[in-house]
Design a protein around this motif. Structure first.
Motif, mmCIF file in Angstrom:
data_model
loop_
_atom_site.group_PDB
_atom_site.id
_atom_site.type_symbol
_atom_site.label_atom_id
_atom_site.label_comp_id
_atom_site.label_asym_id
_atom_site.label_seq_id
_atom_site.Cartn_x
_atom_site.Cartn_y
_atom_site.Cartn_z
ATOM 1 N N ALA A 133 30.179 62.641 47.796
ATOM 2 C CA ALA A 133 30.369 63.890 48.534
ATOM 3 C C ALA A 133 31.131 63.671 49.837
ATOM 4 C CB ALA A 133 29.023 64.522 48.823
ATOM 5 N N GLY A 134 31.128 62.430 50.350
ATOM 6 C CA GLY A 134 31.760 62.161 51.636
ATOM 7 C C GLY A 134 30.755 62.291 52.762
ATOM 8 N N HIS A 135 30.897 61.449 53.790
ATOM 9 C CA HIS A 135 29.864 61.406 54.842
ATOM 10 C C HIS A 135 29.781 62.694 55.639
ATOM 11 C CE1 HIS A 135 32.719 60.525 58.192
ATOM 12 N NE2 HIS A 135 33.456 60.168 57.170
ATOM 13 N N ASP A 136 30.862 63.451 55.691
ATOM 14 C CA ASP A 136 30.813 64.724 56.429
ATOM 15 C C ASP A 136 29.805 65.674 55.792
ATOM 16 O OD1 ASP A 136 32.648 64.027 58.323
ATOM 17 O OD2 ASP A 136 34.366 64.704 57.135
ATOM 18 N N ALA A 137 29.790 65.685 54.440
ATOM 19 C CA ALA A 137 28.853 66.554 53.730
ATOM 20 C C ALA A 137 27.417 66.126 54.030
ATOM 21 C CB ALA A 137 29.119 66.506 52.237
ATOM 22 N N ASN A 148 29.670 54.256 56.016
ATOM 23 C CA ASN A 148 29.417 55.618 55.519
ATOM 24 C C ASN A 148 28.112 55.671 54.728
ATOM 25 O OD1 ASN A 148 31.728 56.626 56.663
ATOM 26 N ND2 ASN A 148 32.982 56.172 54.859
ATOM 27 N N CYS A 149 27.513 56.863 54.701
ATOM 28 C CA CYS A 149 26.210 57.046 54.044
ATOM 29 C C CYS A 149 26.207 56.495 52.622
ATOM 30 C CB CYS A 149 25.866 58.529 53.988
ATOM 31 S SG CYS A 149 26.089 59.363 55.564
ATOM 32 N N GLU A 150 27.262 56.868 51.860
ATOM 33 C CA GLU A 150 27.262 56.545 50.437
ATOM 34 C C GLU A 150 27.612 55.087 50.149
ATOM 35 O OE1 GLU A 150 29.717 59.915 49.969
ATOM 36 O OE2 GLU A 150 28.420 60.809 48.462
ATOM 37 N N ALA A 151 27.984 54.328 51.197
ATOM 38 C CA ALA A 151 28.198 52.892 51.003
ATOM 39 C C ALA A 151 26.872 52.227 50.635
ATOM 40 C CB ALA A 151 28.781 52.269 52.269
ATOM 41 N N CYS A 152 25.766 52.725 51.172
ATOM 42 C CA CYS A 152 24.446 52.171 50.842
ATOM 43 C C CYS A 152 23.694 53.067 49.856
ATOM 44 C CB CYS A 152 23.607 52.007 52.102
ATOM 45 S SG CYS A 152 24.337 50.890 53.308
ATOM 46 N N HIS A 153 23.697 54.368 50.109
ATOM 47 C CA HIS A 153 22.879 55.272 49.285
ATOM 48 C C HIS A 153 23.527 55.577 47.934
ATOM 49 C CE1 HIS A 153 19.820 56.201 52.338
ATOM 50 N NE2 HIS A 153 20.791 56.062 53.210
ATOM 51 N N GLY A 154 24.826 55.312 47.830
ATOM 52 C CA GLY A 154 25.515 55.588 46.570
ATOM 53 C C GLY A 154 25.769 57.080 46.405
ATOM 54 N N ALA A 155 26.487 57.429 45.333
ATOM 55 C CA ALA A 155 26.779 58.839 45.065
ATOM 56 C C ALA A 155 25.519 59.496 44.509
ATOM 57 C CB ALA A 155 27.917 58.952 44.060
ATOM 58 N N GLN A 156 25.067 60.560 45.118
ATOM 59 C CA GLN A 156 23.839 61.240 44.683
ATOM 60 C C GLN A 156 24.213 62.377 43.735
ATOM 61 O OE1 GLN A 156 20.981 59.972 45.190
ATOM 62 N NE2 GLN A 156 21.717 58.400 46.603
ATOM 63 N N TYR A 157 24.315 62.037 42.465
ATOM 64 C CA TYR A 157 24.725 63.037 41.481
ATOM 65 C C TYR A 157 24.032 62.716 40.172
ATOM 66 C CZ TYR A 157 27.350 59.763 38.693
ATOM 67 O OH TYR A 157 27.668 58.729 37.875
ATOM 68 N N GLY A 170 31.954 44.144 46.946
ATOM 69 C CA GLY A 170 32.163 44.796 45.649
ATOM 70 C C GLY A 170 31.806 46.274 45.642
ATOM 71 N N ASN A 171 31.520 46.848 46.808
ATOM 72 C CA ASN A 171 31.182 48.273 46.868
ATOM 73 C C ASN A 171 32.307 49.141 46.311
ATOM 74 O OD1 ASN A 171 28.609 48.483 47.811
ATOM 75 N ND2 ASN A 171 29.136 49.341 49.795
ATOM 76 N N CYS A 172 33.540 48.771 46.621
ATOM 77 C CA CYS A 172 34.686 49.576 46.184
ATOM 78 C C CYS A 172 34.776 49.605 44.664
ATOM 79 C CB CYS A 172 35.971 49.040 46.788
ATOM 80 S SG CYS A 172 36.186 47.267 46.639
ATOM 81 N N VAL A 173 34.521 48.465 44.034
ATOM 82 C CA VAL A 173 34.651 48.374 42.575
ATOM 83 C C VAL A 173 33.590 49.244 41.912
ATOM 84 C CG1 VAL A 173 34.844 46.788 40.645
ATOM 85 C CG2 VAL A 173 35.422 45.996 42.929
ATOM 86 N N ARG A 174 32.361 49.155 42.435
ATOM 87 C CA ARG A 174 31.270 49.952 41.861
ATOM 88 C C ARG A 174 31.500 51.441 42.104
ATOM 89 N NH1 ARG A 174 28.541 45.377 43.647
ATOM 90 N NH2 ARG A 174 28.400 46.238 45.729
ATOM 91 N N ALA A 175 31.944 51.774 43.329
ATOM 92 C CA ALA A 175 32.168 53.183 43.654
ATOM 93 C C ALA A 175 33.255 53.772 42.774
ATOM 94 C CB ALA A 175 32.538 53.334 45.120
ATOM 95 N N CYS A 176 34.319 52.998 42.553
ATOM 96 C CA CYS A 176 35.433 53.470 41.721
ATOM 97 C C CYS A 176 34.948 53.718 40.303
ATOM 98 C CB CYS A 176 36.551 52.444 41.727
ATOM 99 S SG CYS A 176 37.916 52.861 40.641
ATOM 100 N N CYS A 182 36.660 54.424 46.991
ATOM 101 C CA CYS A 182 36.594 53.038 47.477
ATOM 102 C C CYS A 182 36.596 52.988 48.998
ATOM 103 C CB CYS A 182 37.725 52.204 46.888
ATOM 104 S SG CYS A 182 39.382 52.830 47.170
ATOM 105 N N CYS A 183 37.406 53.826 49.633
ATOM 106 C CA CYS A 183 37.430 53.860 51.104
ATOM 107 C C CYS A 183 36.096 54.398 51.636
ATOM 108 C CB CYS A 183 38.549 54.756 51.615
ATOM 109 S SG CYS A 183 40.176 54.140 51.276
ATOM 110 N N GLU A 184 35.577 55.428 50.957
ATOM 111 C CA GLU A 184 34.325 56.050 51.403
ATOM 112 C C GLU A 184 33.188 55.044 51.392
ATOM 113 O OE1 GLU A 184 33.986 59.343 52.394
ATOM 114 O OE2 GLU A 184 31.899 58.898 52.862
ATOM 115 N N SER A 185 33.203 54.127 50.413
ATOM 116 C CA SER A 185 32.061 53.232 50.277
ATOM 117 C C SER A 185 32.320 51.856 50.882
ATOM 118 C CB SER A 185 31.704 53.082 48.798
ATOM 119 O OG SER A 185 32.761 52.436 48.150
#
Lengths: 193, 236
Positions: free
Chosen positions: A58-62, A83-92, B46-52, B183-186
């Motif tokens: 969703a992006g950290h702004d959301a 960013n939030c989702e770097a640790c929490h991951g995508a919440q979907y 490896g966050n970028c790879v997983r996020a992608c 990838c940038c986001e994560s």
């Protein structure tokens, strides 16, 4: 008119050419996608198809729209730029197969014979409706170690520890709060209310 | 107010139709997208790879982006040891201190302005979009894999289920909505930055002037728009 007296065969021949040309144009009209060539040698509508893919992160702004308390806490710490989702991951989560919209008969036929691709399954996101997806708290022993395990390959200035020596098996969050990891900077992890 | 209402109605119509490329808020001609990869910042998590993989439903064993770890010693200056366990999705093994040097190189589609992959497509299924992103029209692709062979960076693969070419879209569905790529986001260290070369306010312009920035395989004149800061000469 005597000019054209012996030219009938030429007119018939020209007529054949015109017919063939019209037939070609007609076939071409149906064979070439409408937007082909609008921007170049490709189907311009493909750009819209690709842009319609659902975004899962969703992006950290959301996140920060609702979790402003965490954003505030994080902004003072070392993890301010994580960013939030770097640790929490995508919440979907993906909709159950039974709840997904069914393609029409013709579309299903096209998908069956390989002339169309199945649509992206619709997703539910925590950012759109917090009641649909409940985030799971990440496991710090995996998460922290992923970045902070000491290795000669990592940049020298990056904080690294050998987890076994550093904590003796204690969980990371007993000393470091992930949103502001300096020791003593804060005592509550801070999260969803 | 009366003037604004029809504009809002049009915007809403486009939002419903899911055609952001035609959205009044996004103009393709205003952008020229690229990526900046800051090698000294990459920690190989490896966050970028997983996020992608999550964002784009990338099948297991295939990668739109991956991370390589280089180990250069005196004996192998031009042929360094390169590892990438499961593309970097799995944690890299701990490296012991030695005389050599280590660094991580995240790789992805270079979104070349003169891309070799789009030139070889026999049906016009892959192209550089007007905003500088190399995309695949998967409805039109035959799966002949010419482009997979033509890419000098190995960034394309044939999707095992769809049987068409698949590659990094620079998260086109995100950047057209004003978001950054997955990838940038994560990326926890900011080693990856989405850049817009047409935006005069983008920090990339100052960065390119003040840092040692290189692209991969510059000798191939692909017009690559994935810029690497502090790229080692041994990287291939």
């Amino acid at each position: 008119m005597s000019y054209f007296r012996d030219a009938g065969h030429l007119f018939r021949f020209a007529g054949l050419f015109v017919l063939a040309f019209l037939l070609f144009m007609g076939l071409r009209h149906f064979a070439v996608p409408k937007t082909f060539g609008q921007y170049g040698h490709y189907r311009a509508a493909a750009i819209g198809d690709i842009a319609a893919h659902p975004a899962k992160f969703a992006g950290h702004d959301a996140c920060e729209t609702c979790h402003s308390d965490v954003a505030e806490k994080k902004s003072h710490g070392k993890h301010a730029h994580v960013n939030c989702e770097a640790c929490h991951g995508a919440q979907y989560q993906k909709l159950a197969v039974s709840a997904q919209p069914k393609p029409g008969l013709y579309q299903a036929f096209l998908i069956r014979i390989g002339k169309a691709l199945p649509p992206d399954p619709p997703i539910l996101r925590h950012a759109d409706d917090p009641s649909t997806v409940t985030p799971v708290l990440p496991d710090t022993s995996v998460l922290c170690a992923r970045c902070h395990t000491a290795s000669a390959a990592k940049p020298k200035g990056f904080p690294q520890v050998v987890p076994a020596d550093h904590s003796g098996g204690m969980p990371c969050e007993s000393c470091h709060q992930p949103h502001s990891p300096a020791i003593g900077s804060d005592t509550s992890a801070g999260g969803a209310k | 107010m009366l003037v604004l209402l029809p504009a809002a109605a049009i915007a809403y119509k486009y939002a419903l139709a899911g055609t952001p490329e035609a959205s009044p808020n996004y103009k393709m001609s205003d952008h020229w997208w690229g990526m900046l990869i800051d090698i000294p910042k990459c920690i190989g998590c490896g966050n970028c790879v997983r996020a992608c993989a999550t964002e784009n439903d990338v099948p297991d064993g295939h990668f739109r982006t991956w991370v390589e770890r280089y180990h250069v010693t005196d004996d192998n200056l031009t042929t360094p040891e390169v590892i990438s366990p499961n593309g970097g999705k799995d944690v890299f093994p701990v490296a012991q201190e030695d005389a050599g040097k280590y660094f991580f190189v995240p790789k992805m589609c270079n979104h070349c302005a003169d891309s070799p992959c789009t030139q070889v497509c026999p049906v016009g299924a892959t192209f550089v979009s007007p905003d500088g992103v190399v995309l695949v029209d998967q409805k039109y692709c035959l799966g002949c894999a010419y482009c997979v062979q033509a890419c000098p960076y190995g960034c394309r693969y044939i999707h095992p289920e769809k049987e068409v070419a698949d590659k990094c879209t620079l998260c086109y569905h995100r950047i057209t909505q004003g978001l950054t790529t997955a990838c940038c986001e994560s990326c926890p260290t900011g080693a990856r930055q989405l850049v817009d070369l047409k935006d005069p306010k983008d920090p990339i312009h100052a960065f390119l002037k003040t840092h040692n920035v290189q692209v991969l395989k510059p000798q191939m004149a692909t017009g690559s728009k994935t810029f690497y800061n502090e790229l080692d000469g041994s990287v291939r």
